[in-house]
Design a protein around this motif. Structure first.
Motif, PDB file in Angstrom:
ATOM      1  N   ASP A 197      -3.576   0.698   6.367  1.00 26.05           N
ATOM      2  CA  ASP A 197      -2.928   1.916   6.845  1.00 26.05           C
ATOM      3  C   ASP A 197      -3.879   3.088   6.613  1.00 26.05           C
ATOM      4  O   ASP A 197      -4.462   3.214   5.538  1.00 26.05           O
ATOM      5  N   ALA A 198      -4.004   3.941   7.614  1.00 25.56           N
ATOM      6  CA  ALA A 198      -4.922   5.083   7.519  1.00 25.56           C
ATOM      7  C   ALA A 198      -4.373   6.282   8.264  1.00 25.56           C
ATOM      8  O   ALA A 198      -3.527   6.148   9.142  1.00 25.56           O
ATOM      9  N   VAL A 199      -4.875   7.446   7.879  1.00 24.65           N
ATOM     10  CA  VAL A 199      -4.595   8.685   8.584  1.00 24.65           C
ATOM     11  C   VAL A 199      -5.929   9.189   9.114  1.00 24.65           C
ATOM     12  O   VAL A 199      -6.921   9.237   8.385  1.00 24.65           O
ATOM     13  N   ILE A 200      -5.958   9.539  10.392  1.00 24.20           N
ATOM     14  CA  ILE A 200      -7.175  10.088  10.990  1.00 24.20           C
ATOM     15  C   ILE A 200      -7.124  11.597  10.826  1.00 24.20           C
ATOM     16  O   ILE A 200      -6.177  12.253  11.238  1.00 24.20           O
ATOM     17  N   VAL A 201      -8.154  12.139  10.165  1.00 29.00           N
ATOM     18  CA  VAL A 201      -8.209  13.566   9.893  1.00 29.00           C
ATOM     19  C   VAL A 201      -9.404  14.198  10.599  1.00 29.00           C
ATOM     20  O   VAL A 201     -10.375  13.522  10.944  1.00 29.00           O
ATOM     21  N   GLN A 202      -9.307  15.493  10.791  1.00 33.89           N
ATOM     22  CA  GLN A 202     -10.433  16.253  11.314  1.00 33.89           C
ATOM     23  C   GLN A 202     -11.250  16.668  10.097  1.00 33.89           C
ATOM     24  O   GLN A 202     -10.747  17.372   9.236  1.00 33.89           O
ATOM     25  N   GLN A 218       0.856  -1.187   0.000  1.00 36.20           N
ATOM     26  CA  GLN A 218       0.000   0.000   0.000  1.00 36.20           C
ATOM     27  C   GLN A 218       0.891   1.235   0.000  1.00 36.20           C
ATOM     28  O   GLN A 218       1.672   1.451   0.915  1.00 36.20           O
ATOM     29  N   LYS A 219       0.778   2.050  -1.043  1.00 34.75           N
ATOM     30  CA  LYS A 219       1.667   3.207  -1.208  1.00 34.75           C
ATOM     31  C   LYS A 219       1.245   4.411  -0.374  1.00 34.75           C
ATOM     32  O   LYS A 219       2.088   5.157   0.105  1.00 34.75           O
ATOM     33  N   SER A 220      -0.057   4.622  -0.235  1.00 36.31           N
ATOM     34  CA  SER A 220      -0.512   5.768   0.557  1.00 36.31           C
ATOM     35  C   SER A 220      -1.710   5.350   1.403  1.00 36.31           C
ATOM     36  O   SER A 220      -2.532   4.544   0.981  1.00 36.31           O
ATOM     37  N   GLY A 228     -10.222   7.190  -0.178  1.00 33.36           N
ATOM     38  CA  GLY A 228      -9.499   5.928  -0.335  1.00 33.36           C
ATOM     39  C   GLY A 228     -10.399   4.726  -0.527  1.00 33.36           C
ATOM     40  O   GLY A 228     -10.026   3.612  -0.180  1.00 33.36           O
ATOM     41  N   LEU A 229     -11.585   4.926  -1.090  1.00 36.78           N
ATOM     42  CA  LEU A 229     -12.530   3.823  -1.280  1.00 36.78           C
ATOM     43  C   LEU A 229     -11.911   2.674  -2.073  1.00 36.78           C
ATOM     44  O   LEU A 229     -12.021   1.516  -1.674  1.00 36.78           O
ATOM     45  N   HIS A 230     -11.249   2.973  -3.177  1.00 37.39           N
ATOM     46  CA  HIS A 230     -10.686   1.913  -4.007  1.00 37.39           C
ATOM     47  C   HIS A 230      -9.547   1.176  -3.305  1.00 37.39           C
ATOM     48  O   HIS A 230      -9.440  -0.043  -3.409  1.00 37.39           O
TER      49      HIS A 230
END
Length: 81
Positions: A72-77, A38-40, A56-58
């Motif tokens: 992998d994920a980033v939690i955003v506001q 997973q690149k991003s 990032g649905l796909h």
């Protein structure tokens, strides 16, 4: 931003977001993730007892298609849609 690992079954995908799903793109992305990782990370916000997908649905669907249980994920506001 810090990348975290989230279980895929704890991520809610709003129906509005799901409408844009392209199965061919998911398949191609799954192959790429299998070969290169997973690149991003995807982007999620914290909802009520779950994470809500922002972007990032796909990538999410490709990881699920590969049988992975986390991503992998980033939690955003973000404000609610």
């Amino acid at each position: 931003m810090k990348t975290v690992i989230i279980e895929t079954d704890k991520i809610y995908v709003p129906s509005k977001t799901r409408k844009g799903l392209d199965v061919a793109r998911v398949d191609a992305l799954a192959e790429d993730i299998l070969e290169n990782g997973q690149k991003s990370p995807i982007q999620v916000r914290i909802g009520q007892d779950r994470y809500v997908l922002i972007e990032g649905l796909h990538r999410l669907e490709a990881v699920k298609a590969l049988g992975e249980k986390s991503i992998d994920a980033v939690i955003v506001q973000a404000r609610r849609h």
